[in-house]
Motif scaffolding. Sequence first.
Motif, PDB file in Angstrom:
ATOM      1  N   GLU A  36      37.907  12.417  82.882  1.00 40.37           N
ATOM      2  CA  GLU A  36      38.421  12.759  83.653  1.00 40.37           C
ATOM      3  C   GLU A  36      39.773  13.639  84.493  1.00 40.37           C
ATOM      4  N   GLU A  37      40.697  12.838  83.719  1.00 39.20           N
ATOM      5  CA  GLU A  37      42.015  13.155  83.984  1.00 39.20           C
ATOM      6  C   GLU A  37      42.136  14.431  83.876  1.00 39.20           C
ATOM      7  N   ALA A  38      41.906  14.863  83.171  1.00 41.65           N
ATOM      8  CA  ALA A  38      42.440  15.932  81.654  1.00 41.65           C
ATOM      9  C   ALA A  38      41.478  17.389  82.717  1.00 41.65           C
ATOM     10  N   LEU A  39      40.197  16.612  83.282  1.00 36.03           N
ATOM     11  CA  LEU A  39      39.312  17.567  84.436  1.00 36.03           C
ATOM     12  C   LEU A  39      40.335  18.480  85.474  1.00 36.03           C
ATOM     13  N   THR A  40      40.380  17.083  86.175  1.00 33.73           N
ATOM     14  CA  THR A  40      41.066  17.118  87.362  1.00 33.73           C
ATOM     15  C   THR A  40      41.835  17.690  87.218  1.00 33.73           C
ATOM     16  N   ALA A  41      43.284  17.253  86.058  1.00 35.31           N
ATOM     17  CA  ALA A  41      44.419  17.983  86.236  1.00 35.31           C
ATOM     18  C   ALA A  41      44.178  20.174  86.266  1.00 35.31           C
ATOM     19  N   GLY A  42      42.989  19.900  85.456  1.00 34.48           N
ATOM     20  CA  GLY A  42      42.233  21.544  84.314  1.00 34.48           C
ATOM     21  C   GLY A  42      42.915  21.634  83.761  1.00 34.48           C
ATOM     22  N   ASP A  43      42.819  20.930  82.744  1.00 37.62           N
ATOM     23  CA  ASP A  43      43.655  21.170  81.221  1.00 37.62           C
ATOM     24  C   ASP A  43      42.099  21.121  80.557  1.00 37.62           C
ATOM     25  N   LYS A  44      42.109  22.110  80.185  1.00 41.04           N
ATOM     26  CA  LYS A  44      41.114  22.802  78.946  1.00 41.04           C
ATOM     27  C   LYS A  44      41.230  22.183  78.138  1.00 41.04           C
ATOM     28  N   ASP A  45      41.784  22.189  77.080  1.00 35.95           N
ATOM     29  CA  ASP A  45      42.385  22.111  76.043  1.00 35.95           C
ATOM     30  C   ASP A  45      42.090  20.660  76.552  1.00 35.95           C
ATOM     31  N   ALA A  46      43.792  19.697  77.296  1.00 34.96           N
ATOM     32  CA  ALA A  46      42.957  18.366  76.542  1.00 34.96           C
ATOM     33  C   ALA A  46      41.955  17.462  76.971  1.00 34.96           C
ATOM     34  N   ALA A  47      41.369  18.843  78.103  1.00 38.03           N
ATOM     35  CA  ALA A  47      39.501  18.193  78.328  1.00 38.03           C
ATOM     36  C   ALA A  47      38.501  18.196  76.911  1.00 38.03           C
ATOM     37  N   GLN A  48      39.101  19.000  76.375  1.00 37.34           N
ATOM     38  CA  GLN A  48      37.847  19.386  75.258  1.00 37.34           C
ATOM     39  C   GLN A  48      37.931  18.258  73.883  1.00 37.34           C
ATOM     40  N   ALA A  49      39.821  17.850  74.396  1.00 37.69           N
ATOM     41  CA  ALA A  49      40.017  16.893  73.087  1.00 37.69           C
ATOM     42  C   ALA A  49      39.469  15.471  73.512  1.00 37.69           C
ATOM     43  N   ALA A  50      39.471  15.247  74.451  1.00 39.10           N
ATOM     44  CA  ALA A  50      39.959  13.551  74.709  1.00 39.10           C
ATOM     45  C   ALA A  50      37.535  13.970  74.526  1.00 39.10           C
ATOM     46  N   PHE A  51      37.556  14.902  75.741  1.00 38.26           N
ATOM     47  CA  PHE A  51      36.083  14.926  75.288  1.00 38.26           C
ATOM     48  C   PHE A  51      35.694  14.186  73.941  1.00 38.26           C
ATOM     49  N   SER A  52      35.546  15.394  73.163  1.00 38.63           N
ATOM     50  CA  SER A  52      35.647  15.091  71.754  1.00 38.63           C
ATOM     51  C   SER A  52      35.613  13.736  70.566  1.00 38.63           C
ATOM     52  N   VAL A  53      36.664  12.572  71.377  1.00 39.06           N
ATOM     53  CA  VAL A  53      37.286  11.213  71.176  1.00 39.06           C
ATOM     54  C   VAL A  53      36.449  11.153  71.500  1.00 39.06           C
ATOM     55  N   ALA A  54      36.081  10.871  73.115  1.00 39.82           N
ATOM     56  CA  ALA A  54      35.012  10.353  73.936  1.00 39.82           C
ATOM     57  C   ALA A  54      33.744  10.080  73.330  1.00 39.82           C
ATOM     58  N   GLN A  55      32.818  11.099  73.555  1.00 40.44           N
ATOM     59  CA  GLN A  55      31.527  11.011  72.644  1.00 40.44           C
ATOM     60  C   GLN A  55      31.584   9.939  71.397  1.00 40.44           C
ATOM     61  N   PRO A  56      31.870   9.892  70.716  1.00 44.15           N
ATOM     62  CA  PRO A  56      31.630   9.176  69.492  1.00 44.15           C
ATOM     63  C   PRO A  56      31.741   7.972  69.875  1.00 44.15           C
ATOM     64  N   GLU A  57      32.409   7.547  70.236  1.00 44.46           N
ATOM     65  CA  GLU A  57      32.978   6.075  71.737  1.00 44.46           C
ATOM     66  C   GLU A  57      32.160   5.793  71.847  1.00 44.46           C
ATOM     67  N   LEU A  58      31.234   6.776  72.963  1.00 49.24           N
ATOM     68  CA  LEU A  58      30.107   6.459  74.160  1.00 49.24           C
ATOM     69  C   LEU A  58      28.872   6.006  72.544  1.00 49.24           C
ATOM     70  N   MET A  59      29.404   6.916  71.643  1.00 45.38           N
ATOM     71  CA  MET A  59      27.423   6.351  70.901  1.00 45.38           C
ATOM     72  C   MET A  59      27.715   5.011  69.651  1.00 45.38           C
ATOM     73  N   ARG A  60      29.140   4.827  69.793  1.00 47.34           N
ATOM     74  CA  ARG A  60      29.083   3.797  68.779  1.00 47.34           C
ATOM     75  C   ARG A  60      28.685   3.054  69.519  1.00 47.34           C
ATOM     76  N   ALA A  61      29.153   2.764  71.034  1.00 44.17           N
ATOM     77  CA  ALA A  61      28.838   1.484  71.840  1.00 44.17           C
ATOM     78  C   ALA A  61      27.577   2.031  71.946  1.00 44.17           C
ATOM     79  N   VAL A  62      27.144   2.135  71.830  1.00 43.80           N
ATOM     80  CA  VAL A  62      25.200   2.216  71.766  1.00 43.80           C
ATOM     81  C   VAL A  62      24.404   1.558  70.604  1.00 43.80           C
ATOM     82  N   SER A  63      25.223   1.907  69.376  1.00 45.03           N
ATOM     83  CA  SER A  63      24.618   1.162  68.106  1.00 45.03           C
ATOM     84  C   SER A  63      25.435  -0.096  68.509  1.00 45.03           C
ATOM     85  N   LYS A  64      26.599  -0.735  68.829  1.00 42.03           N
ATOM     86  CA  LYS A  64      26.991  -2.047  69.113  1.00 42.03           C
ATOM     87  C   LYS A  64      25.720  -2.866  70.131  1.00 42.03           C
TER      88      LYS A  64
END
Length: 88
Positions: A36-64
């Motif tokens: 969210e912070e990267a999106l509001t800052a408008g930083d495309k690369d940081a947003a993509q990097a943060a998203f690629s880390v957040a997605q598996p973390e969300l799915m891990r929470a689902v599996s737990k």
Amino acid sequence: MANTSSAKKATRKIARQTAVNKNRRSRVRTFIRKVEEALTAGDKDAAQAAFSVAQPELMRAVSKGVFHRNTASRKVSRLAQRVKALSA
């Protein structure tokens, strides 16, 4: 208050598991906040990097069992949509 020994043990187990789930939920929220912070800052690369880390973390929470599968999918979908819109 629990009376039987089995009820006391169940209370202890629930307290431990609640602490673990709280930690996992907090961890997921942190990763989402970074996107969210990267999106509001408008930083495309940081947003993509943060998203690629957040997605598996969300799915891990689902599996737990911390989040429901549909909830996590909805969050991932909405974040992906916003990241895509930023890069376009």
